[in-house]
Design a protein around this motif. Structure first.
Motif, PDB file in Angstrom:
ATOM      1  N   ARG A 162      27.669  22.794  53.117  1.00 31.29           N
ATOM      2  CA  ARG A 162      27.867  21.148  52.827  1.00 31.29           C
ATOM      3  C   ARG A 162      29.470  20.743  52.837  1.00 31.29           C
ATOM      4  N   SER A 163      30.134  21.424  52.374  1.00 33.72           N
ATOM      5  CA  SER A 163      31.562  21.015  52.350  1.00 33.72           C
ATOM      6  C   SER A 163      32.084  20.919  53.730  1.00 33.72           C
ATOM      7  N   THR A 164      31.706  21.754  54.684  1.00 34.81           N
ATOM      8  CA  THR A 164      32.255  21.946  56.069  1.00 34.81           C
ATOM      9  C   THR A 164      31.677  20.747  56.655  1.00 34.81           C
ATOM     10  N   ILE A 165      30.347  20.563  56.458  1.00 40.60           N
ATOM     11  CA  ILE A 165      29.848  19.298  56.981  1.00 40.60           C
ATOM     12  C   ILE A 165      30.735  17.907  56.730  1.00 40.60           C
ATOM     13  N   TYR A 166      30.863  17.837  55.379  1.00 44.33           N
ATOM     14  CA  TYR A 166      31.564  16.527  54.903  1.00 44.33           C
ATOM     15  C   TYR A 166      33.028  16.504  55.475  1.00 44.33           C
ATOM     16  N   ARG A 167      33.497  17.711  55.441  1.00 42.88           N
ATOM     17  CA  ARG A 167      35.171  17.854  55.911  1.00 42.88           C
ATOM     18  C   ARG A 167      35.129  17.607  57.342  1.00 42.88           C
ATOM     19  N   TRP A 168      34.111  17.871  58.332  1.00 49.03           N
ATOM     20  CA  TRP A 168      34.146  17.708  59.559  1.00 49.03           C
ATOM     21  C   TRP A 168      33.715  16.417  59.814  1.00 49.03           C
ATOM     22  N   MET A 169      32.868  15.639  58.950  1.00 45.92           N
ATOM     23  CA  MET A 169      32.499  14.170  59.245  1.00 45.92           C
ATOM     24  C   MET A 169      34.051  13.359  58.953  1.00 45.92           C
ATOM     25  N   SER A 170      34.774  13.563  57.995  1.00 51.30           N
ATOM     26  CA  SER A 170      36.067  13.203  57.749  1.00 51.30           C
ATOM     27  C   SER A 170      37.086  13.299  58.966  1.00 51.30           C
ATOM     28  N   GLN A 171      36.899  14.370  59.712  1.00 51.08           N
ATOM     29  CA  GLN A 171      37.742  14.460  60.749  1.00 51.08           C
ATOM     30  C   GLN A 171      37.252  13.835  61.945  1.00 51.08           C
ATOM     31  N   GLY A 172      36.168  13.623  62.013  1.00 53.63           N
ATOM     32  CA  GLY A 172      35.402  13.030  63.308  1.00 53.63           C
ATOM     33  C   GLY A 172      34.487  13.958  64.039  1.00 53.63           C
ATOM     34  N   ARG A 173      34.631  15.279  63.624  1.00 52.74           N
ATOM     35  CA  ARG A 173      33.981  16.345  64.382  1.00 52.74           C
ATOM     36  C   ARG A 173      32.460  16.600  64.189  1.00 52.74           C
ATOM     37  N   PHE A 174      31.887  15.540  63.312  1.00 57.44           N
ATOM     38  CA  PHE A 174      30.295  15.948  63.120  1.00 57.44           C
ATOM     39  C   PHE A 174      29.639  14.359  62.835  1.00 57.44           C
ATOM     40  N   PRO A 175      28.860  14.143  63.219  1.00 55.02           N
ATOM     41  CA  PRO A 175      27.892  12.782  62.987  1.00 55.02           C
ATOM     42  C   PRO A 175      28.064  12.305  61.711  1.00 55.02           C
ATOM     43  N   ASN A 176      28.097  11.208  61.592  1.00 58.26           N
ATOM     44  CA  ASN A 176      28.104  10.512  60.136  1.00 58.26           C
ATOM     45  C   ASN A 176      26.492  10.225  59.739  1.00 58.26           C
ATOM     46  N   PRO A 177      26.093  10.352  58.652  1.00 58.88           N
ATOM     47  CA  PRO A 177      24.885   9.889  58.277  1.00 58.88           C
ATOM     48  C   PRO A 177      24.495   8.705  58.204  1.00 58.88           C
ATOM     49  N   VAL A 178      23.173   8.155  57.998  1.00 61.82           N
ATOM     50  CA  VAL A 178      22.902   6.741  57.686  1.00 61.82           C
ATOM     51  C   VAL A 178      22.649   6.770  56.091  1.00 61.82           C
ATOM     52  N   GLN A 179      22.960   5.745  55.598  1.00 52.10           N
ATOM     53  CA  GLN A 179      22.940   5.421  54.118  1.00 52.10           C
ATOM     54  C   GLN A 179      21.569   4.905  53.750  1.00 52.10           C
ATOM     55  N   LEU A 180      20.843   5.469  52.911  1.00 47.74           N
ATOM     56  CA  LEU A 180      19.541   4.977  52.640  1.00 47.74           C
ATOM     57  C   LEU A 180      19.576   4.348  51.224  1.00 47.74           C
ATOM     58  N   GLY A 181      20.634   4.447  50.645  1.00 52.16           N
ATOM     59  CA  GLY A 181      20.492   3.543  49.455  1.00 52.16           C
ATOM     60  C   GLY A 181      21.300   4.580  48.188  1.00 52.16           C
ATOM     61  N   GLY A 182      21.940   3.984  47.587  1.00 54.91           N
ATOM     62  CA  GLY A 182      22.548   4.730  46.344  1.00 54.91           C
ATOM     63  C   GLY A 182      23.680   5.914  46.887  1.00 54.91           C
ATOM     64  N   HIS A 183      23.414   6.871  46.586  1.00 54.68           N
ATOM     65  CA  HIS A 183      24.188   8.049  47.218  1.00 54.68           C
ATOM     66  C   HIS A 183      23.112   8.833  48.005  1.00 54.68           C
ATOM     67  N   VAL A 184      22.190   8.371  48.486  1.00 53.44           N
ATOM     68  CA  VAL A 184      21.121   9.279  49.261  1.00 53.44           C
ATOM     69  C   VAL A 184      21.665   8.831  50.805  1.00 53.44           C
ATOM     70  N   VAL A 185      21.634   9.784  51.468  1.00 51.70           N
ATOM     71  CA  VAL A 185      21.856   9.667  52.887  1.00 51.70           C
ATOM     72  C   VAL A 185      21.371  10.660  53.808  1.00 51.70           C
ATOM     73  N   ALA A 186      20.920  10.562  54.982  1.00 49.07           N
ATOM     74  CA  ALA A 186      20.332  11.458  56.066  1.00 49.07           C
ATOM     75  C   ALA A 186      20.914  11.252  57.316  1.00 49.07           C
ATOM     76  N   TRP A 187      20.538  12.140  58.025  1.00 46.12           N
ATOM     77  CA  TRP A 187      21.048  12.206  59.681  1.00 46.12           C
ATOM     78  C   TRP A 187      19.943  11.893  60.610  1.00 46.12           C
ATOM     79  N   LEU A 188      20.312  11.344  61.655  1.00 45.73           N
ATOM     80  CA  LEU A 188      19.494  11.014  62.441  1.00 45.73           C
ATOM     81  C   LEU A 188      19.367  12.477  63.369  1.00 45.73           C
ATOM     82  N   GLU A 189      18.037  12.984  63.582  1.00 47.25           N
ATOM     83  CA  GLU A 189      17.924  14.129  64.023  1.00 47.25           C
ATOM     84  C   GLU A 189      18.433  14.244  65.375  1.00 47.25           C
ATOM     85  N   GLY A 190      18.372  13.145  66.213  1.00 48.27           N
ATOM     86  CA  GLY A 190      18.861  13.160  67.712  1.00 48.27           C
ATOM     87  C   GLY A 190      20.142  13.510  67.660  1.00 48.27           C
TER      88      GLY A 190
END
Length: 75
Positions: A32-60
């Motif tokens: 989890r930490s690596t995913i969020y760190r790499w997101m902040s560095q632009g090395r991993f896809p950003n999730p879609v905000q579903l509401g509140g603190h709930v996020v999900a990623w596009l499978e594609g």
């Protein structure tokens, strides 16, 4: 009667599933930490905000990232 055309499950007309963090971790082998760190560095896809603190990623997006990453040699 006319026959319906065959559809490809991975074709452009198919909607993309949304996957949550646990499945993203399982598919990528990342924590989890690596995913969020790499997101902040632009090395991993950003999730879609579903509401509140709930996020999900596009499978594609995750599949594409995995395909690109498997072609790299990481020191």
């Amino acid at each position: 009667m006319s026959e319906l055309p065959e559809t490809n499950a991975t074709g452009p007309d198919q909607p993309t599933r949304l996957i949550r963090i646990k499945e993203v971790q399982y598919r990528t082998g990342l924590g989890r930490s690596t995913i969020y760190r790499w997101m902040s560095q632009g090395r991993f896809p950003n999730p879609v905000q579903l509401g509140g603190h709930v996020v999900a990623w596009l499978e594609g997006d995750i599949e594409e990232w995995i395909d690109r990453s498997s072609n790299r040699i990481v020191p």
